[in-house]
Design a protein around this motif. Structure first.
Motif, PDB file in Angstrom:
ATOM      1  N   VAL A  46       0.827  -1.205   0.000  1.00  0.00           N
ATOM      2  CA  VAL A  46       0.000   0.000   0.000  1.00  0.00           C
ATOM      3  C   VAL A  46       0.865   1.259   0.000  1.00  0.00           C
ATOM      4  N   PHE A  47       1.845   1.320   0.901  1.00  0.00           N
ATOM      5  CA  PHE A  47       2.616   2.549   1.108  1.00  0.00           C
ATOM      6  C   PHE A  47       3.989   2.529   0.441  1.00  0.00           C
ATOM      7  N   LYS A  48       4.380   1.389  -0.143  1.00  0.00           N
ATOM      8  CA  LYS A  48       5.657   1.265  -0.865  1.00  0.00           C
ATOM      9  C   LYS A  48       6.869   1.544   0.032  1.00  0.00           C
ATOM     10  N   GLY A  49       6.656   1.452   1.362  1.00  0.00           N
ATOM     11  CA  GLY A  49       7.751   1.734   2.280  1.00  0.00           C
ATOM     12  C   GLY A  49       8.111   3.197   2.367  1.00  0.00           C
ATOM     13  N   GLU A  50       7.233   4.065   1.873  1.00  0.00           N
ATOM     14  CA  GLU A  50       7.534   5.502   1.811  1.00  0.00           C
ATOM     15  C   GLU A  50       6.729   6.328   2.813  1.00  0.00           C
ATOM     16  N   GLU A  51       6.031   5.656   3.724  1.00  0.00           N
ATOM     17  CA  GLU A  51       5.216   6.404   4.689  1.00  0.00           C
ATOM     18  C   GLU A  51       6.108   7.250   5.598  1.00  0.00           C
ATOM     19  N   GLN A  52       5.583   8.370   6.025  1.00  0.00           N
ATOM     20  CA  GLN A  52       6.303   9.268   6.921  1.00  0.00           C
ATOM     21  C   GLN A  52       5.812   9.020   8.349  1.00  0.00           C
ATOM     22  N   PHE A  53       6.414   8.031   9.000  1.00  0.00           N
ATOM     23  CA  PHE A  53       6.001   7.710  10.372  1.00  0.00           C
ATOM     24  C   PHE A  53       7.178   7.871  11.322  1.00  0.00           C
ATOM     25  N   SER A  54       6.896   8.418  12.481  1.00  0.00           N
ATOM     26  CA  SER A  54       7.868   8.436  13.570  1.00  0.00           C
ATOM     27  C   SER A  54       7.089   8.401  14.881  1.00  0.00           C
ATOM     28  N   PHE A  55       7.688   7.830  15.893  1.00  0.00           N
ATOM     29  CA  PHE A  55       7.034   7.834  17.201  1.00  0.00           C
ATOM     30  C   PHE A  55       6.959   9.266  17.726  1.00  0.00           C
ATOM     31  N   PRO A  56       5.952   9.572  18.524  1.00  0.00           N
ATOM     32  CA  PRO A  56       5.740  10.965  18.942  1.00  0.00           C
ATOM     33  C   PRO A  56       6.833  11.495  19.854  1.00  0.00           C
ATOM     34  N   GLU A  57       7.058  12.788  19.755  1.00  0.00           N
ATOM     35  CA  GLU A  57       7.903  13.479  20.734  1.00  0.00           C
ATOM     36  C   GLU A  57       7.081  13.626  22.011  1.00  0.00           C
TER      37      GLU A  57
ATOM     38  N   ILE B  85       0.023   7.184  13.699  1.00  0.00           N
ATOM     39  CA  ILE B  85      -0.412   6.136  12.774  1.00  0.00           C
ATOM     40  C   ILE B  85      -1.559   6.641  11.904  1.00  0.00           C
ATOM     41  N   VAL B  86      -2.516   7.304  12.531  1.00  0.00           N
ATOM     42  CA  VAL B  86      -3.691   7.793  11.804  1.00  0.00           C
ATOM     43  C   VAL B  86      -3.281   8.804  10.738  1.00  0.00           C
ATOM     44  N   GLU B  87      -2.285   9.628  11.030  1.00  0.00           N
ATOM     45  CA  GLU B  87      -1.807  10.583  10.036  1.00  0.00           C
ATOM     46  C   GLU B  87      -1.319   9.868   8.777  1.00  0.00           C
ATOM     47  N   VAL B  88      -0.668   8.729   8.966  1.00  0.00           N
ATOM     48  CA  VAL B  88      -0.215   7.953   7.810  1.00  0.00           C
ATOM     49  C   VAL B  88      -1.409   7.340   7.079  1.00  0.00           C
ATOM     50  N   LEU B  89      -2.347   6.782   7.841  1.00  0.00           N
ATOM     51  CA  LEU B  89      -3.518   6.151   7.220  1.00  0.00           C
ATOM     52  C   LEU B  89      -4.318   7.149   6.389  1.00  0.00           C
ATOM     53  N   LYS B  90      -4.378   8.390   6.848  1.00  0.00           N
ATOM     54  CA  LYS B  90      -5.116   9.422   6.108  1.00  0.00           C
ATOM     55  C   LYS B  90      -4.483   9.718   4.745  1.00  0.00           C
ATOM     56  N   LYS B  91      -3.202   9.389   4.630  1.00  0.00           N
ATOM     57  CA  LYS B  91      -2.473   9.656   3.384  1.00  0.00           C
ATOM     58  C   LYS B  91      -2.304   8.390   2.549  1.00  0.00           C
ATOM     59  N   THR B  92      -3.202   7.422   2.756  1.00  0.00           N
ATOM     60  CA  THR B  92      -3.137   6.184   1.977  1.00  0.00           C
ATOM     61  C   THR B  92      -3.180   6.513   0.486  1.00  0.00           C
TER      62      THR B  92
END
Length: 423
Positions: free
Chosen positions: A272-283, A409-416
């Motif tokens: 789905v994301f091609k390994g290009e999702e912009q995810f990081s654990f929160p500050e 996580i939801v921020e990434v899902l919104k950019k599916t």
């Protein structure tokens, strides 16, 4: 001719002895798919559950209204069997959900509470402990399905959902890594029936259902468990299924006045994301909470330690101090934070004791234990015994920390990525 209201009262009255019997033990447990399906149907009104819910209702009330046991009466009886009333359920699914998720090893619903607040809709839940099921039902209106290792439970996992979440138990693995099994020509991971490890049941669901993402939680020492072998197998298994893998140890003290470190794992489907999702654990924010902020104004005297128990704990601490060990009770600084609350807290409360003027110290109240994990005060806690409640919150996640990670996580899902249609 009786009115509908009179008919309903007659139905409820006739079923009352059966209902009481069912609630004493038959609605909850590891193999409770009948009551789970009924509660999921009443709560969601989804047609996928209807046929089975009505059939199970008929089976449960066999002998009552036998002469006119049609689908209509059976369906009306369901709400009485389960005591379902959506007007008193404090935590409902959002009316306009933005994503869907399933809640595995659900406990009392810490993941669900956090993700629903982010506009997520829970479409399946599973938890084998019957007491945790009771608390979960009181708060979310669904009795979770039981043992996820059972085929009767797994077959109800939906075909499509966005996010799989849960805190699975940590267990050792017998062979060091998925790739080693592959080199030996052996079945790996979840296909190896001899493993019997709960993680592989999670992996099997991920492989079959292909959610867009997973969100898993475990103890801090997962990364070093079994000399690092356990974590290695988990990472390799999920990556070989075609998911990215992010992990980090985070501390709940940034949100609640408790030192509580846990390992979190997040991954996204590469298809789905091609390994290009912009995810990081929160500050995480600087810790600001103090234990005195979660304390009730007046605690019931039953929470105060008896002279016998207090003397024992002090003697036990002295003995180990003389041996150079650090074992002992944890008398908290009211302006500081507590130790980690565990599932054994019900035994003596030793790890978190609240000082009292001119009295022996006391345990946390059950409500305070819930607050220590970030549960709101309208979370229902009185459907089980005090000891069971302590176990449930000792096993729980820190809800606001789950929410903070969930936001990322939801921020990434919104950019599916949207699939381009072929012309």
């Amino acid at each position: 001719m009786q009115s509908i209201e009179q008919e309903n009262k007659t139905l409820e009255s006739s079923l009352q002895p059966l209902i009481e019997k069912l609630w004493k033990g038959h609605l909850f447990g590891a193999e409770n798919h009948r009551s789970a399906i009924i509660s999921h149907y009443l709560h969601s009104n989804k047609i996928v559950y209807k046929k089975n819910a009505i059939q199970y209702g008929k089976e449960m009330i066999n002998g009552h209204f036998a002469e006119k046991m049609n689908d209509k009466i059976a369906e009306e009886a369901l709400q009485y069997i389960i005591r379902y009333n959506d007007q008193i359920i404090p935590f409902q699914n959002p009316s306009k959900p933005e994503f869907t998720f399933i809640d595995l090893f659900a406990g009392v619903g810490g993941f669900r509470l956090a993700l629903q607040s982010l506009q997520g809709e829970c479409i399946f839940s599973s938890e084998w402990d019957k007491m945790a099921q009771r608390t979960y039902y009181a708060n979310f209106g669904e009795i979770p399905f039981g043992d996820i290792t059972k085929e009767e439970t797994r077959k109800w996992v939906p075909e499509k959902f966005d996010l799989l979440c849960g805190g699975f138990p940590c267990q050792p693995f017998s062979i060091a890594g998925v790739s080693k099994k592959n080199s030996l020509g052996r079945k790996h991971g979840f296909e190896d029936e001899k493993q019997g490890n709960l993680f592989f049941h999670v992996a099997k669901i991920i492989e079959e259902k292909r959610p867009k993402a997973f969100f898993l939680e475990n103890v801090k020492n997962l990364v070093s468990h079994d000399k690092g072998n356990t974590f290695k197998v988990i990472k390799e298994t999920l990556e070989e299924l075609g998911y990215t893998f992010y992990s980090k140890v985070l501390n709940g003290k940034h949100f609640v006045p408790q030192h509580r470190e846990r390992t979190f794992m997040v991954g996204f489907d590469k298809k789905v994301f091609k390994g290009e999702e912009q995810f990081s654990f929160p500050e995480l924010p600087l810790p600001e909470r103090r234990i005195k902020e979660i304390l009730e104004n007046r605690a019931d005297p039953k929470y105060t330690l008896s002279d016998k128990l207090w003397d024992y704990l002090q003697g036990y601490a002295r003995k180990h101090k003389e041996k150079g060990n650090g074992f002992g009770f944890g008398l908290v600084d009211l302006n500081g934070i507590s130790r980690t609350m565990s599932a054994r807290y019900y035994k003596d409360g030793a790890e978190i004791l609240i000082p009292q003027k001119d009295k022996n110290p006391r345990r946390l109240t059950v409500r305070e234990a819930a607050r220590l994990q970030g549960y709101p005060d309208n979370f229902v806690i009185d459907k089980v015994s005090m000891n069971q409640a302590y176990k449930q919150f000792g096993n729980s996640v820190v809800v606001p920390l789950i929410r903070a990670i969930g936001e990322q996580i939801v921020e990434v899902l919104k950019k599916t990525p949207v699939k381009k249609s072929r012309k």
